[in-house]
Design an enzyme around this catalytic site. Structure first.
Site, PDB file in Angstrom:
ATOM      1  N   ASP A  15      -1.190   6.820   6.438  1.00 11.10           N
ATOM      2  CA  ASP A  15      -2.310   5.982   6.018  1.00 11.10           C
ATOM      3  C   ASP A  15      -2.557   5.017   7.180  1.00 11.10           C
ATOM      4  O   ASP A  15      -1.757   4.122   7.430  1.00 11.10           O
ATOM      5  CB  ASP A  15      -1.907   5.222   4.744  1.00 11.10           C
ATOM      6  CG  ASP A  15      -2.955   4.191   4.320  1.00 11.10           C
ATOM      7  OD1 ASP A  15      -3.985   4.049   5.020  1.00 11.10           O
ATOM      8  OD2 ASP A  15      -2.733   3.528   3.290  1.00 11.10           O
ATOM      9  N   LYS A  21     -12.242  -1.354   7.767  1.00  7.81           N
ATOM     10  CA  LYS A  21     -11.586  -2.296   8.687  1.00  7.81           C
ATOM     11  C   LYS A  21     -12.044  -2.017  10.116  1.00  7.81           C
ATOM     12  O   LYS A  21     -12.808  -2.779  10.683  1.00  7.81           O
ATOM     13  CB  LYS A  21     -10.067  -2.222   8.568  1.00  7.81           C
ATOM     14  CG  LYS A  21      -9.549  -2.785   7.232  1.00  7.81           C
ATOM     15  CD  LYS A  21      -8.826  -1.754   6.503  1.00  7.81           C
ATOM     16  CE  LYS A  21      -8.080  -2.138   5.241  1.00  7.81           C
ATOM     17  NZ  LYS A  21      -8.495  -3.183   4.388  1.00  7.81           N
ATOM     18  N   TRP A  66       0.827  -1.207   0.000  1.00  6.28           N
ATOM     19  CA  TRP A  66       0.000   0.000   0.000  1.00  6.28           C
ATOM     20  C   TRP A  66       0.857   1.251   0.000  1.00  6.28           C
ATOM     21  O   TRP A  66       0.494   2.254  -0.630  1.00  6.28           O
ATOM     22  CB  TRP A  66      -1.001  -0.013   1.161  1.00  6.28           C
ATOM     23  CG  TRP A  66      -2.009  -1.099   0.983  1.00  6.28           C
ATOM     24  CD1 TRP A  66      -2.150  -2.222   1.741  1.00  6.28           C
ATOM     25  CD2 TRP A  66      -2.987  -1.206  -0.071  1.00  6.28           C
ATOM     26  NE1 TRP A  66      -3.152  -3.013   1.231  1.00  6.28           N
ATOM     27  CE2 TRP A  66      -3.691  -2.422   0.129  1.00  6.28           C
ATOM     28  CE3 TRP A  66      -3.338  -0.407  -1.149  1.00  6.28           C
ATOM     29  CZ2 TRP A  66      -4.721  -2.847  -0.718  1.00  6.28           C
ATOM     30  CZ3 TRP A  66      -4.367  -0.824  -1.996  1.00  6.28           C
ATOM     31  CH2 TRP A  66      -5.042  -2.033  -1.768  1.00  6.28           C
TER      32      TRP A  66
END
Ligand code: PMP
Length: 368
Positions: A174, A198, A106
């Site tokens: 992030d 999440k 990511w």
């Protein structure tokens, strides 16, 4: 049998398990929200009803994360992936460079997206060891616009411990896969973003926390309005139609979290949950092999391998038959991964730990 009895042990990486009380509350209110005669899916985003939903969600977040008035709280769309582009667009000025800590796929995607529009550099990377660890050391440069990091690497199962706070360079994170899972100081950052699916709620809403004073110097020339943080701040996250239902459900998740005792309490539970699984791995005499380096282990995504891909396949099949969902590793790396976000009950982790021990001792999967 009620639907609750039919719920499985869901170890999906995201979208992932949500707290049952949040889902039940939404079910209860589905057809007639607060006596409006409408579902939340049907109300106007300009109504007082929605205004209250959004304000309550923001207030709860501010309490849970101890967010000061120096920060704006935004509910945006486009997922964390759109933040990969919005951050450099708004905050890398001409002559500046975005510095990135590469700790997994990511963060690679984040820098790749930034590099399509602005200058970037890699501040540190642990790619050489397959992202099993996180390299924390880095050197600031005068042209750095910010340092970007991924606080939890969902795919490799690694997580930052101490953040590399540096007074000279704004820190951007992030936090898609570990926000609200542990206590940390929001004040150490200039901008934090997280896709909701999440720890926060359903997919479709992205949380952004950004420092007001930093926004003052944001780039606007050549940046479409929809991609300017300032435009969303000015419109109080209603520059265009917000994801009303996703924000509503996020609010329900936050309400649940407050009721459970807040972030410090879930951190305690997350430590316990992850320790259970890592212990099975460590005491398995190499039958299960933890992917992450021990000091970089994530308390959100427990990644592991078995001796061969065939054994992993047998394990995953057997786990599936035993009622465990979502244990396959990310398609890019394979192996196994148990995602144990805030809403994952300790009891589910215990059942998985017991299953893993049992599977190992069946013995029929040894090679030879
Ligand atoms: N960052 C991290 C750490 C993630 O885990 C994910 C999704 N799994 C993303 C970014 C991408 O998020 P989205 O799908 O919301 O764009």
């Amino acid at each position: 049998m009620s639907h609750l009895d039919k719920r499985v042990d869901n170890f999906n990486a995201g979208p992932a398990v949500l707290p049952e009380p949040a889902l039940l509350a939404a079910q209860e209110e589905m057809l007639n929200y607060r006596n409006s005669g409408m579902s939340v899916l049907e109300i106007s985003h300009r109504s007082a009803l929605y205004q209250q939903i959004q304000e309550e969600a923001e207030d709860r977040l501010r309490r849970l994360l101890d967010i000061s008035e120096e920060f704006e709280v935004l509910f945006l769309q486009g997922g964390a992936s759109l933040q990969f582009a919005m951050v450099p667009m708004n905050f890398i000025r001409p002559g500046q460079v975005g510095a990135y800590m590469l700790s997994g796929l990511w963060s690679e995607k984040a820098i790749q997206e930034a590099a399509t529009i602005r200058d970037t550099r890699v501040a540190a990377t642990s790619k050489d060891d397959g992202y099993r660890n996180i390299l924390q050391a880095w050197q600031a440069e005068p042209t750095d616009a910010y340092l970007h990091l991924t606080s939890n690497n969902t795919i490799y199962g690694t997580q930052w411990g101490e953040f590399p706070v540096n007074q000279e360079v704004p820190l951007v994170a992030d936090m898609s896969s570990d926000i609200l899972s542990r206590v940390f100081a929001v004040d150490d950052f200039h901008l934090i973003y997280a896709g909701a699916q999440k720890n926060l709620g359903p997919a479709g809403v992205t949380l952004v926390l950004v420092r007001r004073d930093w926004l003052g110097g944001a780039v606007v020339d050549g940046v479409p309005k929809m991609l300017q943080y300032g435009a969303h701040v000015k419109a109080v996250s209603k520059y265009n139609t917000p994801p009303v239902f996703a924000v509503y459900l996020l609010g329900k998740v936050l309400q649940w979290l407050e009721g459970e005792g807040g972030v410090a309490e879930v951190e305690r539970r997350n430590r316990k949950k992850s320790a259970l699984l890592y212990r099975v791995i460590d005491e398995s005499n190499g039958f299960y092999r933890g992917y992450a380096g021990k000091t970089a282990r994530s308390r959100m995504n427990v990644t592991f391998n078995l001796a061969t891909p065939q054994m992993e396949e047998t394990f995953l099949q057997s786990a599936k038959e035993a009622g465990f969902v979502g244990l396959s590793g990310h398609r890019s790396v394979g192996g196994c991964r148990a995602s144990i976000y805030n809403a994952q009950p300790l009891a589910a982790c215990k059942r998985l730990a017991d299953f893993m021990v049992d599977f190992q001792h069946r013995g029929e999967y040894r090679e030879g």
